[in-house]
Design an enzyme around this catalytic site. Structure first.
Site, PDB file in Angstrom:
ATOM      1  CB  CYS A  89      -4.477   3.257  21.676  1.00 55.57           C
ATOM      2  SG  CYS A  89      -4.728   2.299  20.148  1.00 55.57           S
ATOM      3  CE1 TYR A 124      -4.334  -1.069  -0.296  1.00 51.77           C
ATOM      4  CE2 TYR A 124      -3.373  -2.949   0.837  1.00 51.77           C
ATOM      5  CZ  TYR A 124      -4.390  -2.389   0.088  1.00 51.77           C
ATOM      6  OH  TYR A 124      -5.462  -3.157  -0.294  1.00 51.77           O
ATOM      7  CB  CYS A 183      -3.182   3.994  16.847  1.00 51.67           C
ATOM      8  SG  CYS A 183      -4.486   5.007  17.585  1.00 51.67           S
ATOM      9  CG  ASN A 212     -10.651   4.564  -9.080  1.00 48.01           C
ATOM     10  OD1 ASN A 212     -10.548   3.348  -9.251  1.00 48.01           O
ATOM     11  ND2 ASN A 212     -10.841   5.411 -10.069  1.00 48.01           N
ATOM     12  CB  VAL A 213      -8.597   3.694  -2.515  1.00 44.15           C
ATOM     13  CG1 VAL A 213      -9.723   2.693  -2.297  1.00 44.15           C
ATOM     14  CG2 VAL A 213      -7.380   3.000  -3.132  1.00 44.15           C
ATOM     15  CG  ASP A 214      -7.098   7.228  -7.437  1.00 48.32           C
ATOM     16  OD1 ASP A 214      -8.027   8.019  -7.147  1.00 48.32           O
ATOM     17  OD2 ASP A 214      -7.051   6.615  -8.518  1.00 48.32           O
ATOM     18  CB  CYS A 240      -8.693   2.926  19.866  1.00 45.91           C
ATOM     19  SG  CYS A 240      -7.766   4.148  18.897  1.00 45.91           S
ATOM     20  CG  HIS A 271     -14.109  -0.117  -2.961  1.00 42.31           C
ATOM     21  ND1 HIS A 271     -13.809  -0.708  -4.167  1.00 42.31           N
ATOM     22  CD2 HIS A 271     -15.302  -0.648  -2.579  1.00 42.31           C
ATOM     23  CE1 HIS A 271     -14.771  -1.558  -4.492  1.00 42.31           C
ATOM     24  NE2 HIS A 271     -15.686  -1.524  -3.553  1.00 42.31           N
ATOM     25  NE  ARG A 304      -3.225   0.181  -4.978  1.00 46.08           N
ATOM     26  CZ  ARG A 304      -4.534   0.096  -4.768  1.00 46.08           C
ATOM     27  NH1 ARG A 304      -5.005  -0.498  -3.679  1.00 46.08           N
ATOM     28  NH2 ARG A 304      -5.379   0.617  -5.627  1.00 46.08           N
TER      29      ARG A 304
END
Length: 269
Positions: free
Chosen positions: A175, A39, A172, A83-85, A129, A118, A42
């Protein structure tokens, strides 16, 4: 063309690692280092990309008065993207800034017109959390940046993998638990389904752009629009198994064909 590799296209990378199998909760649980590297690659490709003319036109169609010049009887317009771009949102965001001074809301783009079903590639989400935030930094963390620096050619990506300790992967901020990409993986429920289902039920025209039509539920939307007497137009560079079911089919680069069919000049978007 934007030229961001997809999971399935012939020019996509990471094929030796079966990219579709990396996009699962099980893959992340088994090897978070490998999935994060995939990822992060990407993210780098998406950060270097710019919205093309199709992205820009689709953003501009969210302006009510502009929409009427293309579809005079349209009551509404929404963009649902797999698309997540972030490119569709980038185009809308840029347009919003350019037209922010317009007094009438009918002359400004509707910022709520895009549904990223998506998820978002640049969102980092806690596995414990529920905390999340958008982070456009590159590298996202030093270890992922170091792993990327070892790649001489991104065409080799997927064959040169670094084993990054979990403690050095994104964490994160609340936490300190392991964080994950804020995308929807195979087997997970897409976002905004109730709203999208309502839009699909009422739609009289569905324009499908640049998709393989193999991932559900999005692949079912054309049938559902047609079932309620709506029409479907497909714009694609490559053929799909559902092309014969479309009312209109346009083959070629989407940033060229979409503008041509809608009668829009590239210098006007």
């Amino acid at each position: 063309m934007t030229r961001i590799p997809t999971f399935r296209n012939g020019g996509g990378l990471w094929q030796s690692l079966e990219a579709t199998k990396l996009a699962t909760p099980e893959a992340f649980a088994a090897n978070p280092s490998l999935v994060w590297q995939f990822y992060h690659y990407r993210r780098i490709k998406a950060l270097a990309a710019q919205p093309n003319d199709a992205h820009k036109l689709l953003a501009k169609m969210s302006i009510p008065n502009y929409l009427k010049t293309i579809a005079p009887v349209a009551n509404s317009y929404h963009l649902v993207t797999q698309n997540v771009d972030r490119l569709s949102f980038n185009a809308l965001e840029t347009l919003s800034k350019d037209l922010d001074s317009k007094k009438s809301s009918a002359d400004r783009p509707r910022k709520d017109s895009v549904y990223q079903m998506h998820g978002r590639l640049f969102e980092v989400k806690c596995t414990s959390c529920g905390w999340f935030e958008e982070d456009l930094n590159n590298p996202l963390c030093p270890a992922l940046g170091e792993a990327d620096s070892k790649l001489q050619d991104y065409h080799d990506a997927g064959s040169k993998i670094s084993d990054i300790p979990e403690s050095e992967l994104p964490r994160c901020r609340q936490c300190n638990a392991l964080a994950r990409p804020g995308v929807v993986w195979f087997g997970e429920k897409p976002f905004y389904l109730d709203k999208i289902n309502s839009l699909v039920y009422k739609a009289d025209l569905c324009i499908i752009i640049g998709t393989s039509l193999t991932v559900y539920p999005a692949a079912s939307y054309m049938y559902r629009v047609q079932r309620h007497k709506g029409k479907v137009a497909i714009f694609n560079l490559d053929p799909t198994e559902k092309d014969h079911e479309a009312d209109f089919l346009f083959s070629g680069q989407c940033e060229v064909e979409l503008l041509r069919v809608l009668g829009v000049q590239s210098d006007s978007v």
